[in-house]
Design a protein around this motif. Structure first.
Motif, short mmCIF file in Angstrom:
data_model
loop_
_atom_site.label_atom_id
_atom_site.label_comp_id
_atom_site.label_asym_id
_atom_site.label_seq_id
_atom_site.Cartn_x
_atom_site.Cartn_y
_atom_site.Cartn_z
N GLU A 1 -30.45 4.96 39.08
CA GLU A 1 -29.15 5.99 38.59
C GLU A 1 -29.99 7.45 38.69
N TYR B 1 -20.16 13.55 39.62
CA TYR B 1 -21.35 13.44 40.18
C TYR B 1 -21.20 13.18 41.55
N ASN C 1 -27.28 -2.92 31.35
CA ASN C 1 -27.60 -1.38 31.48
C ASN C 1 -28.30 -0.72 30.59
N GLU C 2 -29.24 0.22 30.74
CA GLU C 2 -29.81 1.00 29.85
C GLU C 2 -30.17 0.43 28.45
N GLN D 1 -16.05 2.40 34.09
CA GLN D 1 -15.88 3.86 34.40
C GLN D 1 -14.89 4.10 35.82
N LYS E 1 -16.59 16.02 34.42
CA LYS E 1 -18.26 15.94 34.78
C LYS E 1 -18.31 15.03 35.86
N SER F 1 -16.85 9.74 33.00
CA SER F 1 -18.11 10.01 32.34
C SER F 1 -18.43 9.10 31.12
N ALA F 2 -19.52 8.64 31.01
CA ALA F 2 -19.79 7.47 29.82
C ALA F 2 -19.91 8.43 28.39
N SER F 3 -20.55 9.48 28.35
CA SER F 3 -20.80 9.84 26.98
C SER F 3 -19.52 10.88 26.66
N HIS G 1 -22.57 -3.48 31.76
CA HIS G 1 -22.99 -2.16 31.66
C HIS G 1 -21.85 -1.65 30.68
N TYR H 1 -32.33 11.00 34.55
CA TYR H 1 -31.69 12.38 34.73
C TYR H 1 -32.44 13.51 34.22
N ASN I 1 -29.13 13.18 27.65
CA ASN I 1 -28.54 11.58 28.04
C ASN I 1 -29.10 10.65 27.10
N TRP J 1 -26.25 8.11 40.90
CA TRP J 1 -25.18 7.78 39.96
C TRP J 1 -23.84 8.40 40.43
N TRP K 1 -28.52 19.08 30.16
CA TRP K 1 -29.59 18.06 30.34
C TRP K 1 -30.49 18.78 31.35
#
Ligand code: BG6
Length: 479
Positions: free
Chosen positions: A378, A442, A180-181, A18, A440, A432-434, A135, A317, A335, A425, A352
């Motif tokens: 995060e 942070y 990650n996640e 990212q 977007k 942005s990942a999504s 990740h 988040y 998220n 984060w 969110w």
């Protein structure tokens, strides 16, 4: 307010795909993130039934190719993190820089050299690296050639990769995370497992098979890590969305409990406790299969048992609310999680639901369930920033969000929770990942780059930069 421990790890978090850019430099191969088009529709594009992962520059833009050009500007960026007083910096290693296709036996030395320099740059300022081994950036070849993580061969490829980076950096890096996640795959298996509709994402059995393979691969990494350094800490990383029942209706309570098990608890239960939980069969039956349908080899379960993780890293988040008794309620965005709108909460520009108390609850739930240290790796507010004519952003909304969440961590510490640290984060604006958007944001640091890839890439401190610097220098006493 409760005092933070003296050695509390204040810092920030990013992921290679990212922010680094340089997607094809110095021998790097393509990762799945390099094949994700920009824009809110990125997931629907990759989930078209015949999607084939071909990069089509004429049709789409690929924001991860440039990132924020951190690959060439890491010195400037780390210097800014040091100015804020970071004690640690969480970043990931791009697997495809080290093994361009993922299945080679020898690593790409040029890729390793980049992380030598990045780690040394952090250490120069006494910033402890916290490394995520994987990740959302597995080599694309492992998806197109092997079908992603549902293929057991990936265990060996990951083991080889993890072994190379752990051997190279364990002396300098104490804190690690395996995936990650990992649990996000329940709803969105593309980034973590390389599964989309065209290679089996719709069949939940594939997702659980992929998880089993990841659990085994992760346990192998834990084993290697512990053999290299006795005080090394290697954690799992869970996307935690505190889950409420919408109301006191027992049906909603039961549904919330089941959602919590399936989403928040399942992966952690295996990775932290080292065994599949009692509700495994019931979750799998819900999706029409049984644990015995999975490919599990002799020795797998022993390996899991013998190599649990040392701490629980998690992202937080938002919370989610579950209602199965009233079909007319509006659903909430989130998220990678769903649920219905919670009338007690406000939401971010991306829908969110903002819930600092949910973080205090998450910390309590995780710590009391596992009794191992927890690390908030995060958290943050994705928002549209409007810089003034001097490129200054007065991001009070972000400061408020972070302040409330830090207060929640302090509350959890007073509840007895052992919290290792806090790495908000996107400490510098990144893709942005999504949604693949730059808009977007942070960060504490504004990056002049828009959704169309236009901008100088210059870095500017936002109001939150000086605020966070004060938070760190007072060890959380001045918020
Ligand atoms: C987490 C991921 O889901 O949330 C990050 O680990 C991601 O990679 C972050 O960037 C924020 O999500 P988004 O979609 O706003 O970038």
């Amino acid at each position: 307010m409760t005092k933070f421990p003296k050695n509390f790890l204040w810092g920030g978090a990013t992921a290679a795909n990212q922010l680094e850019g340089a997607f094809d430099e110095d021998g790097k191969g393509l990762s799945i993130a390099d094949a994700l088009p920009g824009g809110r529709e990125r997931f629907s594009i990759v989930n078209q039934p015949n999607f084939d992962w071909k990069i089509d520059n004429a049709k789409y833009r690929y924001p991860n190719h440039l990132g924020i050009d951190h690959y060439h500007r890491y010195q400037e960026d780390i210097k800014l993190f040091a100015e804020m007083g970071f004690k640690c910096y969480r970043f990931s290693i791009a697997w495809s820089r080290i093994f361009p296709n993922g299945d080679e036996s020898e690593p790409n030395e040029a890729g390793l050299k980049f992380y030598d320099k990045l780690i040394d740059e952090c250490l120069k300022y006494n910033i402890q690296p916290v490394i995520t081994i994987s990740h959302y950036e597995m080599p694309l070849h492992l998806v197109t050639e092997y079908g992603g993580w549902k293929n057991r061969k990936l265990i060996g490829f990951y083991e080889n990769y993890a072994s190379v980076v752990l051997n190279r950096y364990a002396k300098k890096v104490k804190y690690w995370m395996t995936f990650n996640e990992i649990n996000s795959a329940l709803h969105f298996p593309v980034m973590g497992q390389g599964l989309v509709k065209s290679n089996g994402a719709d069949d939940k059995k594939n997702i659980y098979q992929a998880w089993h393979n990841q659990f085994v691969a992760g346990a192998k990494a834990v084993k290697i890590a512990h053999s290299l350094r006795s005080d090394l800490m290697i954690g799992c990383m869970i996307l935690y969305a505190t889950t409420y029942a919408y109301d006191a209706n027992p049906e909603n309570q039961l549904a919330a409990l089941k959602e919590n098990q399936a989403f928040n608890e399942f992966c952690g239960d295996v990775q932290v406790r080292g065994t599949y939980p009692a509700y495994t069969e019931s979750v799998m039956n819900r999706y029409g299969f049984s644990f015995k349908d999975l490919e599990v080899h002799d020795g797998d379960l022993e390996l899991l048992k013998e190599n649990p993780v040392d701490y629980i890293g998690f992202s937080y988040y938002m919370s989610t609310a579950v209602n199965v008794t009233d079909k007319n309620l509006d659903s909430a965005n989130g998220n990678l999680v769903g649920g219905v709108k919670n009338p007690f909460l406000k939401a971010s520009d991306w829908g969110w639901q903002i819930d600092p108390t949910g973080l205090r609850i998450a910390l309590n739930e995780l710590y009391n369930r596992y009794q191992k240290p927890v690390f908030v790796v995060e958290n943050g507010l994705g928002a549209v920033d409007k810089p003034d004519e001097n490129n200054f952003v007065q991001d009070d909304y972000r400061i408020n969000y972070l302040r409330q969440h830090i207060e929640a961590i302090s509350g959890a510490i007073s509840d007895g929770v052992d919290v290792l640290g806090y790495t908000p984060w996107g400490c510098i604006d990144l893709v942005s990942a999504s949604t693949g958007q730059m808009s977007k944001r942070y960060g504490f640091i504004y990056v002049d780059l828009d959704d169309n890839g236009k901008g100088t890439l210059n870095r500017y401190k936002k109001a939150s930069f000086n605020w966070y610097k004060k938070v760190i220098s007072t060890n959380g006493e001045e918020l």
